[in-house]
Design a protein around this motif. Structure first.
Motif, mmCIF file in Angstrom:
data_model
loop_
_atom_site.group_PDB
_atom_site.id
_atom_site.type_symbol
_atom_site.label_atom_id
_atom_site.label_comp_id
_atom_site.label_asym_id
_atom_site.label_seq_id
_atom_site.Cartn_x
_atom_site.Cartn_y
_atom_site.Cartn_z
ATOM 1 N N SER A 241 -4.623 5.791 -2.842
ATOM 2 C CA SER A 241 -3.641 5.760 -1.747
ATOM 3 C C SER A 241 -4.327 5.722 -0.388
ATOM 4 C CB SER A 241 -2.724 6.978 -1.832
ATOM 5 O OG SER A 241 -3.473 8.179 -1.763
ATOM 6 N N LYS A 264 -1.445 1.093 5.123
ATOM 7 C CA LYS A 264 -1.431 0.850 3.673
ATOM 8 C C LYS A 264 -0.065 1.288 3.154
ATOM 9 C CE LYS A 264 -4.720 1.357 -0.147
ATOM 10 N NZ LYS A 264 -6.005 2.011 -0.526
ATOM 11 N N SER A 266 1.858 0.234 0.282
ATOM 12 C CA SER A 266 2.169 0.446 -1.141
ATOM 13 C C SER A 266 0.953 0.095 -1.982
ATOM 14 C CB SER A 266 3.357 -0.418 -1.551
ATOM 15 O OG SER A 266 3.602 -0.317 -2.945
ATOM 16 N N THR A 267 0.775 0.838 -3.075
ATOM 17 C CA THR A 267 -0.358 0.574 -3.973
ATOM 18 C C THR A 267 0.071 0.503 -5.427
ATOM 19 O OG1 THR A 267 -0.815 2.949 -4.140
ATOM 20 C CG2 THR A 267 -1.982 1.725 -2.417
ATOM 21 N N LYS A 268 1.367 0.447 -5.670
ATOM 22 C CA LYS A 268 1.844 0.447 -7.057
ATOM 23 C C LYS A 268 2.964 -0.566 -7.216
ATOM 24 C CE LYS A 268 5.322 4.047 -6.282
ATOM 25 N NZ LYS A 268 5.889 5.317 -6.738
ATOM 26 N N ARG A 418 -3.956 6.705 5.376
ATOM 27 C CA ARG A 418 -3.483 5.362 5.036
ATOM 28 C C ARG A 418 -3.489 4.440 6.254
ATOM 29 N NH1 ARG A 418 1.318 4.882 3.833
ATOM 30 N NH2 ARG A 418 2.204 6.975 4.087
#
Length: 427
Positions: A241, A264, A266-268, A418
């Motif tokens: 994240s 940042k 979203s990572t999913k 982030r």
């Protein structure tokens, strides 16, 4: 063929999934002289590690191969496809993004001939060792050109700061070194894995009769043989994240510094309802704080921290998301400080009902204006279709948003870990 009428925007869209798996959308606009068509595959520069069709083990192909493949499809053994479109009065083009590759044309005449040309050239690959080697020099020059562009280096420098593992941190065109590794066999492997009709979408909008157009597309596809598509197994790394690095400084021959702050987002992988809610709120909130009609922009401008180059953008895809705020500045340190202070302050801010209703109306107006463009409709519809969302239902989705949704988003939107800064500074 099914027909859906969207009364709130006065549009009728026709849709059919052909026997070979190709998804076709037709948007007749008889009042327009132009027709625009786009043939897109759900395959972009991020798809570098996957299991090839017919094999068991995953492979990793050289960076930039999706973009390289886009270039090579226009070149056939005996001709260049751009000339075919030119003779038929059409303007053709193509693009590769992180998640998709698209081939397109616009024309006012010979629409049916141009549709056939578009379908046929994309579905008839021809790669030779000599032509592949020749293309490496051409794309190598393109890469070097982008290496010298401060705006592109600022964009990619921000993404490289934001993402540690996700291949969005790799230039879409690759590097001179990575494309040197590409072979004819690599191109055929990627083509046969990702260019099956089941993984593709065809969208056409403009002046045509839908029954006749669909009959043409059906006949064209029925004349070709495709094996049944196996599941495409793509491999994406787990992304932390936190950002890869909080600051990235790039020295270039520029007269004025450039500074960008990346978020940042979203990572999913997100489910469709979660995706559309986040997608809309990211854009609405960024516009609220950073549009040129806003208070914050006016303050920065009056203090000579920014100029007319100031911009913001946000992008949400199925597996990742980011927002970028940036522009030219004579004082990158103060620019960074001011933007980050504002972003961090949003965690404790609360929007009023009136504020949010104005923001929603502004967003609806932007969507309606964008629907005047055939190019925008086609590309946006395909973008949202890939994540399970109907673009023509965007306005009802905006209307459903509440001020509680917005304030809930704000409370968890920004965290220091982030945020990343990229500075382009003079030599």
């Amino acid at each position: 063929m099914s027909k859906q009428v969207y009364e709130h925007i006065e549009e009728s869209l026709y849709h059919e999934k052909l026997e070979n798996g190709l998804t076709v959308f037709l948007l007749p606009r008889p009042e327009m002289s132009k027709t625009y068509a786009i043939f897109s595959t759900n395959y972009g520069s991020m798809d570098r590690t996957f299991v090839p069709i017919g094999q068991q083990d995953k492979i990793t192909v050289p960076d930039g191969i999706a973009h390289f493949l886009e270039h090579k499809l226009f070149e056939k053994e005996d001709r260049d496809v751009f000339a075919d479109f030119g003779k038929q009065g059409a303007s053709a083009n193509a693009y590769t993004s992180f998640t998709k590759t698209a081939y397109l044309f616009s024309s006012t005449t010979n629409v049916e001939d141009n549709v056939k040309t578009l379908l046929n050239f994309v579905q008839d690959p021809y790669f030779s060792e000599n032509s592949v080697e020749k293309e490496k020099g051409i794309i190598g020059q393109e890469i070097k050109m982008y290496d010298d562009q401060p705006d592109w280096q600022s964009f990619m420098g921000t993404l490289k700061s934001l993402f540690k593992e996700t291949p969005v941190n790799i230039d879409i065109a690759g590097t001179v070194e990575s494309i040197a590794e590409i072979t004819k066999d690599d191109l055929y492997t990627c083509y046969h894995t990702f260019y099956h009709p089941e993984n593709m979408t065809f969208f056409i909008a403009g002046n045509f009769e839908p029954d006749n157009m669909l009959a043409l597309i059906r006949e064209n596809q029925a004349s070709k043989e495709f094996s049944k598509l196996e599941e495409i197994k793509r491999d994406f790394p787990n992304e932390p994240s936190a950002v890869a690095k909080s600051e990235n400084k790039i020295v270039m021959p520029v007269s004025v510094s450039k500074c960008t702050i990346g978020i940042k987002e979203s990572t999913k992988e997100l489910e469709p309802q979660e995706f559309i809610k986040r997608d809309l709120l990211q854009d609405i909130i960024l516009t609220y704080y950073f549009s040129k009609s806003g208070q914050f922009y006016e303050e920065l401008y009056q203090e000579n921290i920014i100029d007319a180059s100031f911009y913001f953008e946000t992008n949400l895809e199925k597996n990742f998301g980011y927002s970028i705020i940036g522009g030219n500045t004579d004082n990158p340190e103060l620019f960074t400080k001011k933007i980050i202070e504002l972003l961090l302050s949003t965690k404790t801010q609360q929007l009023t009902e009136d504020d949010f209703e104005r923001m929603k109306k502004k967003k609806i107006g932007q969507v309606l204006r964008s629907m005047n463009s055939l190019e925008n409709i086609a590309s946006k519809y395909i973008h949202y279709h890939h994540v399970g969302i109907d673009y023509f239902e965007l306005i009802p989705e905006i209307q459903k948003l509440t001020v509680q949704d917005a304030n809930g988003f704000l409370s968890g939107w920004i965290a220091e870990e982030r945020l990343a800064v990229c500075k382009i500074v003079p030599e």
